[in-house]
Design an enzyme around this catalytic site. Structure first.
Site, PDB file in Angstrom:
ATOM      1  N   LYS A   1       3.096   3.726 -11.084  1.00 17.27           N
ATOM      2  CA  LYS A   1       1.873   2.940 -10.965  1.00 17.27           C
ATOM      3  C   LYS A   1       1.650   2.058 -12.196  1.00 17.27           C
ATOM      4  CE  LYS A   1       0.706   4.287  -6.873  1.00 17.27           C
ATOM      5  NZ  LYS A   1       0.715   3.327  -5.746  1.00 17.27           N
TER       6      LYS A   1
ATOM      7  N   THR B   1      -7.766  11.230   0.874  1.00 18.32           N
ATOM      8  CA  THR B   1      -6.838  10.786   1.904  1.00 18.32           C
ATOM      9  C   THR B   1      -5.957  11.969   2.290  1.00 18.32           C
ATOM     10  OG1 THR B   1      -5.043  10.174   0.389  1.00 18.32           O
ATOM     11  CG2 THR B   1      -6.752   8.504   0.802  1.00 18.32           C
TER      12      THR B   1
ATOM     13  N   ASN C   1       0.806  -1.217   0.000  1.00 19.11           N
ATOM     14  CA  ASN C   1       0.000   0.000   0.000  1.00 19.11           C
ATOM     15  C   ASN C   1       0.843   1.274   0.000  1.00 19.11           C
ATOM     16  OD1 ASN C   1      -2.751   1.444   0.747  1.00 19.11           O
ATOM     17  ND2 ASN C   1      -1.249   2.145   2.252  1.00 19.11           N
TER      18      ASN C   1
ATOM     19  N   TYR D   1       4.778   9.606 -10.694  1.00 20.36           N
ATOM     20  CA  TYR D   1       3.705   8.847 -10.056  1.00 20.36           C
ATOM     21  C   TYR D   1       3.052   7.897 -11.062  1.00 20.36           C
ATOM     22  CZ  TYR D   1      -0.595   7.829  -7.507  1.00 20.36           C
ATOM     23  OH  TYR D   1      -1.642   7.188  -6.889  1.00 20.36           O
TER      24      TYR D   1
END
Length: 251
Positions: free
Chosen positions: A160, A191, A90, A156
């Site tokens: 991913k 988040t 995670n 990023y």
């Protein structure tokens, strides 16, 4: 309740946000949870909440980008629980600059956590699962931005996209060991990592306006998908990516 009874689960990046929610969900479903992160005080707080609710947890200081840290972490898990059944990769960090503005140091940092961290998790997670001889389940956190262009966030998105294909490679490599490997690809989720970005744009944020459900997702909505893939309910699912994105990738 009890969907993970008897299982030992390690969740990285579990000191807060989505990872902490996953840890508490797993404990509620009967797992013995290893809460791993670099933020030791926050790790201890998650462990305390799990224990106060009647669960069992181990706090682990883990830098996912360091091989020695994974080796030490696996030893701690062996000593406390005897093995590992579930790993959730995670841990991740966000970076917004595009190709023309990103500094190499920032690129290296994002790749080390988001990509190398998952590689090491797969390497050491499958090793300890194979020792136990009872298979296991690994869930990697990818992103809808593994599949979409944005004009920014190059490190990023690249990291991913790597997670997406590493998941499929690992699923084939470890199938004979009874280890399932899947990924979950969240869309825009509210988040601590994204809250500032979302607050600045509000409802006009493009990731919301382009999402058919017209809202950001919540951590528990991702955690439920991760929990499903971790459980025996997903026993015939491997090498798949589950989108949790409010329809973002179909619009």
């Amino acid at each position: 309740m009890g969907r993970l009874n008897g299982k030992v689960a390690l969740i990285t990046g579990a000191a807060g946000g989505q990872g902490a929610v996953e840890a508490e969900f797993f404990a509620r479903e009967g797992a013995k949870v290893v809460v791993a992160d670099l933020k030791q005080d926050e790790v201890n707080a998650v462990v305390e909440r799990i224990e106060q609710a009647g669960g069992e947890a181990l706090g682990l200081e883990l830098n996912v980008a360091e091989e020695a840290a994974w080796e030490a972490g696996m030893d701690s898990i062996r000593q406390r629980f005897g093995g590992l059944d579930v790993l959730v990769n995670n841990a991740g960090i966000l970076s917004l600059p595009g190709i023309s503005k990103i500094e190499l140091a920032e690129w290296d940092q994002v790749i080390s956590v988001n990509q190398t961290g998952v590689l090491l998790g797969l390497k050491f997670g499958t090793a300890i699962m194979r020792e136990g001889g009872r298979g296991g389940s690994i869930i990697n956190l990818s992103s809808t931005y593994a599949h979409l262009g944005s004009g920014g966030a190059v490190a990023y998105q690249a990291s991913k996209a790597a997670v997406f294909i590493m998941t499929k490679t690992a699923a084939v490599e470890f199938a004979a060991d009874g280890i399932r490997v899947n990924s979950v690809a969240p869309g825009i989720i509210e988040t601590p990592m994204t809250r500032e970005v979302l607050a600045a744009a509000g409802p006009s944020h493009p990731d919301i306006t382009r999402t058919p459900l017209q809202r950001a997702g919540q951590p528990h909505e991702v955690a439920n998908a991760v929990l499903f893939l971790a459980s025996d309910e997903a026993s015939y699912i491997t090498g798949e990516e589950l989108m949790v994105d409010g329809g973002r990738t179909i619009a």
